[in-house]
Design an enzyme around this catalytic site. Structure first.
Site, short mmCIF file in Angstrom:
data_model
loop_
_atom_site.label_atom_id
_atom_site.label_comp_id
_atom_site.label_asym_id
_atom_site.label_seq_id
_atom_site.Cartn_x
_atom_site.Cartn_y
_atom_site.Cartn_z
N LYS A 236 -4.32 -4.86 3.09
CA LYS A 236 -4.03 -4.98 1.41
C LYS A 236 -2.89 -6.37 1.70
CE LYS A 236 -3.52 -3.67 -2.26
NZ LYS A 236 -3.45 -2.14 -2.75
N LYS B 209 5.56 -7.56 -6.54
CA LYS B 209 6.00 -6.12 -5.03
C LYS B 209 4.94 -6.64 -3.61
CE LYS B 209 4.86 -2.91 -3.72
NZ LYS B 209 4.24 -1.76 -3.30
#
Lengths: 295, 295, 295, 295
Positions: D171, D239
């Protein structure tokens, strides 16, 4: 006479502690390796067998350690130095660590009546030996004044730059500029070499204009001589740039050139050059440009 | 007395020509704007109504013009200066132009027995006024020696760096380093501001260590004062970085930090700041970081 | 039947010309190497001994050449193709060249009543063979309509994107995106490898989400197989990125990611990898990360 | 029937939980905001008043939360979900968190006989609604097989990529590629605009060649329509890029393009655009290029 406990007698700490002895302070030092303690004793200081013992009874405790966790381990926690110190004692952490850790150390000191300064340095081993360091100090102004005689024995430019953590923030800015300037000088030297220019003379004339810098003065000769003995190791600069990029991220400051420099120092380290002086950035520019020293 | 023809009396050329008069040379100047010629006359020089007239009979012709095509237009072609000069005359082009153009001008001179040097400068308007320029000279060594008395009246660091074009190559390296260092200093200042550090004091201590540079000394104060009056305009630095990136590309040299600086100077210009001093890079770092001067 | 002159029978041009024959056009081809002309003849076309001979009497002339100077040499100047063509003839330059050169070719055509399109392609050798190229066409709308049957025989996506030069501008944008995406995929693959992830499966799942791309589909397998046979050579992509960065600079557009990709492709070439497929960017990320294929 | 506890019913979690209901699972959901729980009940699920209650008795617990600390808070510690689960229960964390946290969660599960998978997704809100997500799964192979029916109800591409943490690593690679590709597409669009090219048509033809990507297909239209409603917010991508750069730094992998993208996303956020879709990178390229939408 001011009594000083000095914890961390490495490449930087050893000559700094010796300079304090030289300046007339009563210095007790500690290092994990006893051989380094012995050398301080030979230089006229005293030795201690633990950090706590070195700090015992000191007016000023100086720490000069590799990284944030080392400083935290020595100062905080059970049996840490901080809880042994008499109220009013000054702790000067001269390591390069994270500004937020510096702030939390200052707060921990406050809770015990111990006055903590963050006072990282620039100038390298030579500056430590010659007592010509630049020292950037964060903390309370009156504590700075109280500690200044000690710092003046270690450096030439000793400046109070703000509240706790400010010294580390300025050091982070210092490391950003230095890494980027090293890279720029390395690029310029490979560029000049590729165009067949006499680089010694080029450096001479560049140094006299707006391109002049301490990096050009001190590190370009090392690059040209292909002398990459540290000096300041790539590993340490990599650690410091981790602090810089995290602090920039936290504050929402865009540092594209600083980030690039951090990437390139990180790459140099990944290639196994962590033990070289950071002037070794030249090697990477040469490699990227398909050029060998002989070119 | 050495007779000098001086072509290009702009921000840099005007004080340089005046310094040559001051040093006792017989100087005839030309500029497209007669007002500037008049000012040289007032300073004790002579005026000419064309480049060719200024060069007529000169021992040394100095050109100080904006860009490569300007120098080519003045020196080459029908009615150009080069074909009017007596064999043995020295032409010193002090403009910042492409190294390959400098080489072709030298070759064109050779074909006519005219001795051409490329001798770009660093140090800015102040350096031109104070005669403290750094001058990086490419060309024949004996021609350099012959022209040195003239150059010594203009700068403090006058260095022969190699064959024709080498001066321009070193100037390109200079502009690479300067642009990158300006960006690094701008990033550091915004970083310090975001962390609430006293920036004047931070600059003071940074200047004393390995982060110290001429850019930090001369440009950080302008950044902090938010004085972006040129000095050296973004437009011109952008032009010069075009030379740098093309020359790096031609030579197969990787200049990631220099390329980034070129992108950022180009962006500053695209945003309409071409007329600011290159210290205006601060504005762009502030904008990227969402910070206003008041922050 | 439309008569086509096809100039440039290289890796791309050869299958394209053959596809035109296949589609029923009367194609006469020229290439400097006679062997390639012979192959077109074997495929059912005709051969010519010069560019001018290939163009003689054609309704549509297609050029597929390496770079701007090649196209200028063939079309312009004394004995160039343009001056031999009958008014109304269409010239479709499918090479990747500078947008400004494309505009000047169109203007030169206009002056002679010849209608010029710039129609560069994307899709590589495989797309040329399969007649599935993307073709981005600049020029007059009615000329585009007239040439469309020819282009439809070569590609699957044939789009008129604007006035002369627009095709090349879109191709430049294409090359910017492709170079950057290759670098991103290379970084991702080395990142995954360093963390011990199964890369074949990772590519499979990445391809299904927002990270999916033609580069991931077609080039990641080549990277994983370490097959860097071109395909599209680093040398050519480097040439194209020179066009991109110059055109961005001219227009004052900031392309920091594109510029970085250009620097990295340039570095790969400087290291002697100009003949590899541009997927070879993987090698450079590995080198920068100190990782060998075996890691 | 498999009993599922679903914790986190936000933009992504809500449609995912609804899809599980739709697929016939017995789903009990929890979210801090009761309104979202209510919506799951309306869709045919059950509601719980705490994370622990939702997990009670479940065969499979799914977590879909904003960041590492959120997942740690729910699963670990006193009264955390993990200690309430029966041995053999499967926990599937589909949040995007740090790979090292994923590994420590898996270890914490192991210590209690709970089988933990990290299974972050790509495909955005639309993919969640349509059950076409790409799901990248780290953990034990047999646990993956056991959980696969649940995951198949949520996505189209469900792949086991390696041991615990591997899903998060993939990811991270996904987010690196996506951020960089968004920046490249934004640069290309501003470049095309500056050159007066029809951008809708350009995107059409770019999509057909090697520049084609899911980002170009899904995000370029949003950029052209100046629709920056999320979608995926800049804050979240920022983030995630913190995870990417830290993981690259830890592994010693050079990601110059990824680092640049992280800097640029960070800058966009610092300028107050954290709530925009990440396609908002276009705005920053426009700003850097001094171009307004009207240009």
């Amino acid at each position: 006479m001011t009594v000083i406990g000095f914890i961390g007698l490495g490449v930087m700490g050893a000559p700094m502690a010796a300079n304090l002895v030289q300046a007339g302070f009563d210095v007790t030092g500690f290092n994990r390796s006893p051989a380094k303690v012995q050398r301080l004793v030979e230089a006229g200081g005293r030795g201690a067998s633990s950090a706590a013992a070195a700090a015992e009874g000191a007016d000023v405790v100086v720490t000069m350690l590799p990284d944030s966790p080392d400083v935290e381990a020595v100062l905080l926690g059970d049996g840490g130095v901080l809880e042994r110190l008499a109220p009013g004692t000054i702790v000067v952490d001269m390591s390069t660590i994270r500004p937020d850790v510096a702030r939390s150390l200052a707060a921990a000191g406050d809770a015990r009546g111990v006055r903590v300064l963050d006072a990282p340095v620039s100038g390298g081993e030579q500056g430590a030996v010659d007592a010509t360091l630049s020292i950037m100090v964060g903390g309370d102004a009156s504590t700075f004044e109280a500690a200044k005689p000690v710092l003046d024995a270690l450096g030439r430019t000793v400046v109070h730059v703000g509240p706790p953590g400010a010294g580390q923030t300025v050091k982070a800015a210092n490391q950003l500029i230095v890494a980027g300037t090293l890279q720029l000088v390395a690029e310029a030297l490979v560029f000049l070499s590729a165009h067949g220019v006499d680089r010694e003379r080029a450096v001479e004339v560049l140094a006299g204009g707006l391109a002049g810098s301490a990096v050009l003065d001190r590190k370009a000769p090392a690059m040209l001589a292909r002398n990459f003995q540290p000096g300041f190791r790539v590993d340490l600069h990599h650690k410091d740039l981790g602090i810089v990029t995290a602090a920039a991220r936290d504050a929402g400051v865009a540092i594209p050139a600083g980030s690039l420099a951090a990437t390139l120092i990180g790459a140099l380290r990944a290639q196994g050059h962590g033990d070289l002086d950071h002037a070794g950035l030249l090697l990477q520019v040469e490699q990227l440009s398909g050029r060998t020293p002989a070119d």
